[in-house]
Design a protein around this motif. Structure first.
Motif, mmCIF file in Angstrom:
data_model
loop_
_atom_site.group_PDB
_atom_site.id
_atom_site.type_symbol
_atom_site.label_atom_id
_atom_site.label_comp_id
_atom_site.label_asym_id
_atom_site.label_seq_id
_atom_site.Cartn_x
_atom_site.Cartn_y
_atom_site.Cartn_z
ATOM 1 N N ALA A 34 9.762 5.862 -2.618
ATOM 2 C CA ALA A 34 8.878 6.676 -3.308
ATOM 3 C C ALA A 34 8.679 8.149 -2.652
ATOM 4 O O ALA A 34 8.275 8.912 -3.465
ATOM 5 N N ALA A 35 8.878 8.152 -1.351
ATOM 6 C CA ALA A 35 8.631 9.342 -0.619
ATOM 7 C C ALA A 35 9.653 10.255 -0.958
ATOM 8 O O ALA A 35 9.643 11.596 -1.109
ATOM 9 N N VAL A 36 10.936 9.887 -1.510
ATOM 10 C CA VAL A 36 12.037 10.781 -1.859
ATOM 11 C C VAL A 36 11.659 11.363 -3.392
ATOM 12 O O VAL A 36 11.737 12.471 -3.563
ATOM 13 N N VAL A 37 11.209 10.303 -4.313
ATOM 14 C CA VAL A 37 11.174 10.675 -5.423
ATOM 15 C C VAL A 37 9.808 11.769 -5.405
ATOM 16 O O VAL A 37 9.641 12.660 -6.234
ATOM 17 N N ASN A 49 1.197 12.799 -6.710
ATOM 18 C CA ASN A 49 2.044 11.922 -6.343
ATOM 19 C C ASN A 49 1.704 10.171 -6.200
ATOM 20 O O ASN A 49 2.309 9.367 -6.167
ATOM 21 N N MET A 50 0.407 10.321 -6.208
ATOM 22 C CA MET A 50 -0.270 8.714 -6.538
ATOM 23 C C MET A 50 0.273 7.965 -7.822
ATOM 24 O O MET A 50 0.354 6.656 -7.645
ATOM 25 N N SER A 51 0.493 8.680 -8.762
ATOM 26 C CA SER A 51 1.038 7.813 -9.824
ATOM 27 C C SER A 51 2.620 7.278 -9.591
ATOM 28 O O SER A 51 2.901 6.184 -10.253
ATOM 29 N N ILE A 52 3.233 8.178 -8.771
ATOM 30 C CA ILE A 52 4.582 7.467 -8.479
ATOM 31 C C ILE A 52 4.475 6.534 -7.514
ATOM 32 O O ILE A 52 5.089 5.247 -7.675
ATOM 33 N N LEU A 97 -5.418 -2.278 -5.725
ATOM 34 C CA LEU A 97 -5.690 -1.189 -5.600
ATOM 35 C C LEU A 97 -4.994 -0.139 -6.636
ATOM 36 O O LEU A 97 -5.361 0.440 -7.539
ATOM 37 N N MET A 98 -3.587 -0.324 -6.617
ATOM 38 C CA MET A 98 -2.761 0.287 -7.295
ATOM 39 C C MET A 98 -2.598 0.090 -8.964
ATOM 40 O O MET A 98 -2.297 0.710 -9.788
ATOM 41 N N GLU A 99 -3.112 -1.198 -9.114
ATOM 42 C CA GLU A 99 -3.391 -1.859 -10.318
ATOM 43 C C GLU A 99 -4.234 -1.143 -11.199
ATOM 44 O O GLU A 99 -3.931 -0.829 -12.629
ATOM 45 N N VAL A 100 -5.246 -0.756 -10.630
ATOM 46 C CA VAL A 100 -6.428 0.131 -11.252
ATOM 47 C C VAL A 100 -6.445 1.694 -11.237
ATOM 48 O O VAL A 100 -7.548 2.092 -11.580
ATOM 49 N N LEU A 101 -5.572 1.914 -10.055
ATOM 50 C CA LEU A 101 -5.880 3.211 -9.825
ATOM 51 C C LEU A 101 -5.961 4.247 -10.666
ATOM 52 O O LEU A 101 -4.904 4.567 -11.725
#
Length: 279
Positions: A34-37, A49-52, A97-101
């Motif tokens: 993810a960091a590379v993307v 970047n949080m969506s990635i 967390l990421m499921e509903v972020l």
């Protein structure tokens, strides 16, 4: 259903530690990818970047046979700055967390996580705000800066008010940082409650199977017009509402028959928003 048949030959404890080890490996591998993307897409540190990051982490649930059933998601998606608070049970909370972020949402985390290799890097790139919990003045300074920034940039800030992971079947007393932040910025608080993981995940009994997590987003609680003097009452209101929903959606009785009353009082000076992410 066991998604990894080769684990069936292992003891219960061995299966538990194998799955935890693989989970950590997934975290480090996904963070590096993810960091590379993120760097290719946005060139550096930004909340966009949080969506990635969210896309990568949400894929973990398929490997572990986990499902999230969410109620009230639309409250999180409203276009306004706010403070989001949720209960904190285990290292699996990162998936929840990421499921509903929602969009333009950042977390507040302890500074030590910044040095967790690719995990710390991806948190930094995602705009996570780090605090030094050993220095209360620094933590309060972060709150002041975040309050100004969240209004200016229309950010949502996610905090775990319990301050640490808790798998005792109840909610711990809340720390005050999240409530000082919301009142200072005059933005609403949105409580998010995750049901107990105990039916499929337990460090004590070395249980780790597939399961379903109920997630309920409660109504926003306004803070406009409130002052620092209202922090204890606001804290108690949020704690009681979240604790009541926790037992309801978990379908378990209050621990030891404890009444669903206000949170236990917290003494001392205001503390920083001691959020923790996956560790």
């Amino acid at each position: 259903m066991e998604l990894w048949p080769w684990l069936a030959a292992l003891s219960r404890s061995a299966r538990f530690y194998a799955k935890i080890g693989l989970y950590c490996a997934f975290c480090f591998t996904a963070s590096a990818m993810a960091a590379v993307v993120c760097l290719l897409r946005h060139g550096g540190r930004t909340v966009e970047n949080m969506s990635i990051i969210s896309w990568f982490v949400r894929s973990f649930k398929y490997a572990y046979g986990l499902r999230f059933e969410v109620k009230g998601r639309e409250t999180l998606d409203e276009d306004r700055p706010c403070v989001i608070i949720s209960n904190h049970q285990s290292i699996l909370d990162m998936m929840g967390l990421m499921e509903v972020l929602p969009d333009r949402c950042v977390q507040i985390a302890k500074r030590e996580l910044l040095f967790l290799g690719p995990v710390g890097l991806i948190m930094y790139l995602g705009g996570v705000l780090f605090i030094n919990r050993q220095r209360s003045q620094t933590a309060m300074s972060v709150i002041t800066d975040v309050g100004e920034r969240m209004v200016r940039e229309k950010l949502k800030v996610w905090i775990y008010p319990e301050g640490t992971r808790n798998d005792n079947g109840d909610l711990l007393p809340f720390k005050k940082g999240a409530f000082y932040l919301a009142i200072q910025a005059q933005v609403p608080i949105i409580p998010v409650v995750y049901s107990s993981f105990s039916s499929f995940y337990s460090c004590k009994t070395k249980l780790f199977t597939s399961g379903t997590i109920q997630v309920e987003v409660l109504d926003a609680i306004p803070t406009r017009g409130l002052t620092v003097a209202d922090v204890p009452k606001l804290l108690d209101t949020c704690h009681q509402a979240m604790r009541t929903r926790f037992f309801h959606i978990s379908k378990i009785p209050p621990k030891n028959g404890a009444p669903l009353g206000p949170a236990a009082p917290e003494n001392g000076a205001p503390s920083g928003p001691d959020a923790q992410q996956a560790q």
